[in-house]
Design an enzyme around this catalytic site. Structure first.
Site, PDB file in Angstrom:
ATOM      1  N   LYS A 172       0.831  -1.209   0.000  1.00  0.00           N
ATOM      2  CA  LYS A 172       0.000   0.000   0.000  1.00  0.00           C
ATOM      3  C   LYS A 172       0.861   1.253   0.000  1.00  0.00           C
ATOM      4  O   LYS A 172       0.657   2.173  -0.795  1.00  0.00           O
ATOM      5  CB  LYS A 172      -0.899  -0.002   1.254  1.00  0.00           C
ATOM      6  CG  LYS A 172      -1.530   1.330   1.565  1.00  0.00           C
ATOM      7  CD  LYS A 172      -2.399   1.270   2.802  1.00  0.00           C
ATOM      8  CE  LYS A 172      -1.720   1.646   4.089  1.00  0.00           C
ATOM      9  NZ  LYS A 172      -1.468   3.078   4.289  1.00  0.00           N
ATOM     10  N   ASN A 173       1.856   1.277   0.912  1.00  0.00           N
ATOM     11  CA  ASN A 173       2.632   2.504   1.090  1.00  0.00           C
ATOM     12  C   ASN A 173       3.557   2.795  -0.084  1.00  0.00           C
ATOM     13  O   ASN A 173       4.104   3.885  -0.185  1.00  0.00           O
ATOM     14  CB  ASN A 173       3.440   2.441   2.393  1.00  0.00           C
ATOM     15  CG  ASN A 173       2.534   2.577   3.605  1.00  0.00           C
ATOM     16  OD1 ASN A 173       1.348   2.862   3.456  1.00  0.00           O
ATOM     17  ND2 ASN A 173       3.081   2.359   4.792  1.00  0.00           N
ATOM     18  N   CYS A 198      -4.469  13.498  13.061  1.00  0.00           N
ATOM     19  CA  CYS A 198      -5.126  12.222  12.805  1.00  0.00           C
ATOM     20  C   CYS A 198      -5.018  11.399  14.074  1.00  0.00           C
ATOM     21  O   CYS A 198      -4.385  11.803  15.042  1.00  0.00           O
ATOM     22  CB  CYS A 198      -4.556  11.516  11.585  1.00  0.00           C
ATOM     23  SG  CYS A 198      -3.176  10.475  11.936  1.00  0.00           S
ATOM     24  N   ARG A 241       1.133  14.236  13.575  1.00  0.00           N
ATOM     25  CA  ARG A 241       1.510  13.999  12.175  1.00  0.00           C
ATOM     26  C   ARG A 241       1.625  15.296  11.390  1.00  0.00           C
ATOM     27  O   ARG A 241       0.859  15.575  10.469  1.00  0.00           O
ATOM     28  CB  ARG A 241       0.542  13.027  11.507  1.00  0.00           C
ATOM     29  CG  ARG A 241       0.582  11.669  12.142  1.00  0.00           C
ATOM     30  CD  ARG A 241      -0.174  10.632  11.377  1.00  0.00           C
ATOM     31  NE  ARG A 241       0.580  10.072  10.280  1.00  0.00           N
ATOM     32  CZ  ARG A 241       0.259   8.936   9.664  1.00  0.00           C
ATOM     33  NH1 ARG A 241      -0.775   8.246  10.052  1.00  0.00           N
ATOM     34  NH2 ARG A 241       0.973   8.484   8.669  1.00  0.00           N
ATOM     35  N   ILE A 262       3.471  18.312   8.968  1.00  0.00           N
ATOM     36  CA  ILE A 262       4.113  18.243   7.644  1.00  0.00           C
ATOM     37  C   ILE A 262       5.261  19.250   7.531  1.00  0.00           C
ATOM     38  O   ILE A 262       5.691  19.581   6.439  1.00  0.00           O
ATOM     39  CB  ILE A 262       3.107  18.453   6.484  1.00  0.00           C
ATOM     40  CG1 ILE A 262       2.364  19.774   6.614  1.00  0.00           C
ATOM     41  CG2 ILE A 262       2.141  17.284   6.375  1.00  0.00           C
ATOM     42  CD1 ILE A 262       1.671  20.177   5.312  1.00  0.00           C
ATOM     43  N   ASP A 311       4.458   0.074  12.092  1.00  0.00           N
ATOM     44  CA  ASP A 311       3.255  -0.552  11.538  1.00  0.00           C
ATOM     45  C   ASP A 311       3.111  -2.027  11.937  1.00  0.00           C
ATOM     46  O   ASP A 311       2.105  -2.657  11.603  1.00  0.00           O
ATOM     47  CB  ASP A 311       3.239  -0.425   9.999  1.00  0.00           C
ATOM     48  CG  ASP A 311       2.956   1.004   9.554  1.00  0.00           C
ATOM     49  OD1 ASP A 311       2.602   1.837  10.405  1.00  0.00           O
ATOM     50  OD2 ASP A 311       3.093   1.291   8.348  1.00  0.00           O
ATOM     51  N   ARG A 348      -8.782  -0.258   4.507  1.00  0.00           N
ATOM     52  CA  ARG A 348      -7.845   0.729   3.930  1.00  0.00           C
ATOM     53  C   ARG A 348      -6.589   0.053   3.413  1.00  0.00           C
ATOM     54  O   ARG A 348      -5.982   0.526   2.454  1.00  0.00           O
ATOM     55  CB  ARG A 348      -7.419   1.742   5.006  1.00  0.00           C
ATOM     56  CG  ARG A 348      -8.446   2.795   5.324  1.00  0.00           C
ATOM     57  CD  ARG A 348      -7.840   3.824   6.267  1.00  0.00           C
ATOM     58  NE  ARG A 348      -6.512   4.183   5.768  1.00  0.00           N
ATOM     59  CZ  ARG A 348      -5.488   4.559   6.511  1.00  0.00           C
ATOM     60  NH1 ARG A 348      -5.620   4.649   7.803  1.00  0.00           N
ATOM     61  NH2 ARG A 348      -4.328   4.849   5.965  1.00  0.00           N
TER      62      ARG A 348
HETATM   63  C1  UD1 Z   1       4.482   6.516   6.466  1.00  0.00           C
HETATM   64  C2  UD1 Z   1       3.536   5.343   6.266  1.00  0.00           C
HETATM   65  C3  UD1 Z   1       3.032   4.822   7.614  1.00  0.00           C
HETATM   66  C4  UD1 Z   1       4.209   4.498   8.518  1.00  0.00           C
HETATM   67  C5  UD1 Z   1       5.153   5.690   8.619  1.00  0.00           C
HETATM   68  C6  UD1 Z   1       6.410   5.392   9.425  1.00  0.00           C
HETATM   69  C7  UD1 Z   1       2.474   5.836   4.144  1.00  0.00           C
HETATM   70  C8  UD1 Z   1       1.219   6.170   3.425  1.00  0.00           C
HETATM   71  N1  UD1 Z   1       2.389   5.788   5.484  1.00  0.00           N
HETATM   72  O1  UD1 Z   1       3.729   7.579   7.049  1.00  0.00           O
HETATM   73  O2  UD1 Z   1       2.262   3.636   7.373  1.00  0.00           O
HETATM   74  O3  UD1 Z   1       3.714   4.195   9.802  1.00  0.00           O
HETATM   75  O4  UD1 Z   1       5.565   6.105   7.302  1.00  0.00           O
HETATM   76  O5  UD1 Z   1       7.062   4.293   8.907  1.00  0.00           O
HETATM   77  O6  UD1 Z   1       3.503   5.585   3.541  1.00  0.00           O
HETATM   78  N2  UD1 Z   1       6.625  14.102  11.155  1.00  0.00           N
HETATM   79  C9  UD1 Z   1       6.758  15.414  11.522  1.00  0.00           C
HETATM   80  N3  UD1 Z   1       6.846  16.337  10.523  1.00  0.00           N
HETATM   81  C10 UD1 Z   1       6.803  16.010   9.193  1.00  0.00           C
HETATM   82  C11 UD1 Z   1       6.661  14.646   8.846  1.00  0.00           C
HETATM   83  C12 UD1 Z   1       6.572  13.705   9.850  1.00  0.00           C
HETATM   84  O7  UD1 Z   1       6.806  15.764  12.690  1.00  0.00           O
HETATM   85  O8  UD1 Z   1       6.888  16.885   8.337  1.00  0.00           O
HETATM   86  C13 UD1 Z   1       6.533  13.079  12.231  1.00  0.00           C
HETATM   87  C14 UD1 Z   1       5.182  12.385  12.206  1.00  0.00           C
HETATM   88  O9  UD1 Z   1       4.230  13.089  12.962  1.00  0.00           O
HETATM   89  C15 UD1 Z   1       5.521  11.044  12.822  1.00  0.00           C
HETATM   90  C16 UD1 Z   1       6.947  10.796  12.338  1.00  0.00           C
HETATM   91  O10 UD1 Z   1       7.467  12.058  11.953  1.00  0.00           O
HETATM   92  O11 UD1 Z   1       5.521  11.137  14.208  1.00  0.00           O
HETATM   93  C17 UD1 Z   1       7.058   9.824  11.180  1.00  0.00           C
HETATM   94  O12 UD1 Z   1       6.312  10.285  10.097  1.00  0.00           O
HETATM   95  P1  UD1 Z   1       6.613   9.864   8.584  1.00  0.00           P
HETATM   96  O13 UD1 Z   1       7.848   9.027   8.521  1.00  0.00           O
HETATM   97  O14 UD1 Z   1       6.562  11.095   7.756  1.00  0.00           O
HETATM   98  O15 UD1 Z   1       5.384   8.924   8.255  1.00  0.00           O
HETATM   99  P2  UD1 Z   1       4.330   9.058   7.082  1.00  0.00           P
HETATM  100  O16 UD1 Z   1       5.024   9.330   5.791  1.00  0.00           O
HETATM  101  O17 UD1 Z   1       3.216   9.955   7.497  1.00  0.00           O
END
Ligand code: UD1
Length: 426
Positions: free
Chosen positions: A24-25, A118, A123, A125, A309, A401
């Site tokens: 999926k990811n 969420c 989470r 960006i 995960d 999902r």
């Molecule tokens: C992706 C995966 C998710 C997996 C995660 C970690 C997808 C669709 N989802 O999520 O299944 O659990 O990687 O392996 O691919 N963070 C910030 N600022 C940012 C970005 C992230 O603070 O700009 C924090 C997030 O809140 C979280 C951590 O960093 O606590 C990890 O996030 P990230 O690695 O970005 O995960 P996703 O890409 O959202």
């Protein structure tokens, strides 16, 4: 809202062979990357899950046509003419923001609704924005919509990410392929799905090196030289790890096919530490267990560390182990909601900030439980397979999902499981 529930009768053993779907990811990001191809991209091994339907909708809103033929998607992005992804879609699936990078790479601008919080933590960006800003992107927030522009074009840059965020690495990578000059992303996320994305981008004419390591280097190419391609999605390591946890829980032997065992090295190490025999081949992994489950300490970390995960699935194993396990969640805040549901089935878990202290019990009892997120839902179904009596798992929209035909695959492995309308239970 999905009005169905899964009913599982416990004390069953999962054994036999199961094939995992495409990740999926990975597939979600490959779909986003097709925007850069400006024509018909063909993606194979795409799982039949609701997140993929949502991403198809996101692309359709942008002007693409998406046609599914079984596990193959034909995505034509030649006529993409909108740069806006609305809140109604982003709020349903945070991964929608992965169109930000490719839209900027293709059009030099994008408008994507801010994702908001969420259930598994804040989470944010911010790291996506820092990386893209370094490439020359300017951001403005306009009534909840993130508006990106590139007043002086995209130019190569050197960025050291504060944390190896998967989403930030991918967004930056997809924008940098058309930036002028050389880009280096240090402390990049190393997940196998990022390597899959880079392989597809390279097949489209991009020049990306080092994906799958913490240093990704990109030589920008003109957008006009990028072209669509045909690509096969890698196997889903989290789906594979979920079935392996089921095999470890009930004894197996259980073999998952369609997965590179190197993607799951840490999870395999923990299964062995818990008393399981694990054998691996080119694209399969077999787990079996004859003795007791041993307690183990686990901390989730970015890849190649233990994946967040798989945290819920392994907490379930720890809940039935011989002694005390400590599980530490380092990637997401609030990702222990699963523990409360598992305790309703008789598990003994104490939460202390981002640590869970799990004292093994000798059995779990079937109960009505609710999926709190995708992985928790999958783990609760496994808990039902090993518990005494009957378990009903509610809120299947989470499981749908990310797991293709979860019930069918578990039934083929020997589970007594069915999916019924919630009304039939009243
Ligand atoms: C992706 C995966 C998710 C997996 C995660 C970690 C997808 C669709 N989802 O999520 O299944 O659990 O990687 O392996 O691919 N963070 C910030 N600022 C940012 C970005 C992230 O603070 O700009 C924090 C997030 O809140 C979280 C951590 O960093 O606590 C990890 O996030 P990230 O690695 O970005 O995960 P996703 O890409 O959202």
């Amino acid at each position: 809202m999905n009005q169905e529930v899964i009913i599982v009768r416990g004390n069953h053993t999962l054994k036999g062979d199961v094939r995992v779907s495409g990740a999926k990811n990975s597939a979600l990001k490959l779909m986003a990357a097709s925007i850069l191809g400006q024509g018909e991209t063909i993606l194979h091994n795409v799982p039949l899950i609701s997140d993929i339907e949502l991403m198809s909708e996101v692309l359709a809103r942008l002007g693409a046509t998406v046609v599914r033929e079984g596990h193959t998607l034909r995505i034509n992005t030649a006529d993409v003419d909108s740069c806006e992804t609305p809140y109604e879609l982003v709020s349903k699936m945070r991964a929608s923001i992965s169109v930000l990078g490719p839209l900027i790479g293709r059009f030099g601008e994008a408008r994507v609704a801010m994702p908001g919080g969420c259930q598994i933590g804040a989470r944010k960006i911010d790291m996506h924005l820092v990386g893209l800003e370094a490439l020359g992107v300017a951001f403005d927030v306009d009534h909840g919509v993130l508006a990106a522009t590139t007043p002086n074009g995209l130019r190569g840059t050197h960025v050291y990410l504060e944390f190896p965020s998967v989403g930030a690495t991918e967004n930056m990578l997809m924008a940098a392929v058309t930036a002028e000059g050389h880009t280096a992303i240090e402390n990049a996320a190393c997940e196998p799905e990022i390597e899959d994305l880079a392989n597809m981008l390279n097949a489209m004419g991009a020049r990306v090196a080092g994906a799958g390591t913490s240093l990704i280097e990109i030589e920008g190419v003109p957008l006009s030289t990028l072209h669509p391609c045909e690509h096969t999605t890698v196997g889903d390591r989290i789906e594979a790890g979920t079935f392996l946890a089921g095999g470890a829980l009930t004894g197996g032997p259980l073999t998952v096919h369609g997965i590179d065992p190197a993607f799951l090295r840490m999870a395999i190490m923990k299964l062995r530490a818990m008393g399981c025999d694990v054998e691996t081949g080119d694209d399969w992994i077999t787990v079996r267990r004859e003795g007791p489950l041993f307690s183990v300490d686990i901390q989730t970390l970015p890849h190649p560390g233990f994946p967040t995960d798989l945290q819920a699935q392994f907490m379930l194993l720890a809940a039935l182990a011989d002694d005390v396990s400590v599980i530490t969640e380092n990637v997401f805040e609030n990702r222990f909601m699963f523990a409360a549901e598992l305790m309703r089935m008789g598990a003994d878990v104490t939460l202390d900030d981002h640590h869970a202290i799990v004292r093994g019990v000798d059995h779990l009892e079937g109960a009505p439980v609710s999926s709190t997120d995708l992985r928790a839902g999958a783990a609760l179904v496994l808990a039902g397979i090993v518990a005494d009596g009957e378990t009903s798992v509610h809120h299947l929209e989470h499981i749908d999902r990310g797991y293709e035909d979860y019930v069918g695959k578990l039934a083929s492995l020997g589970a007594d499981i069915r999916r019924v309308s919630a009304d039939s239970l009243r």
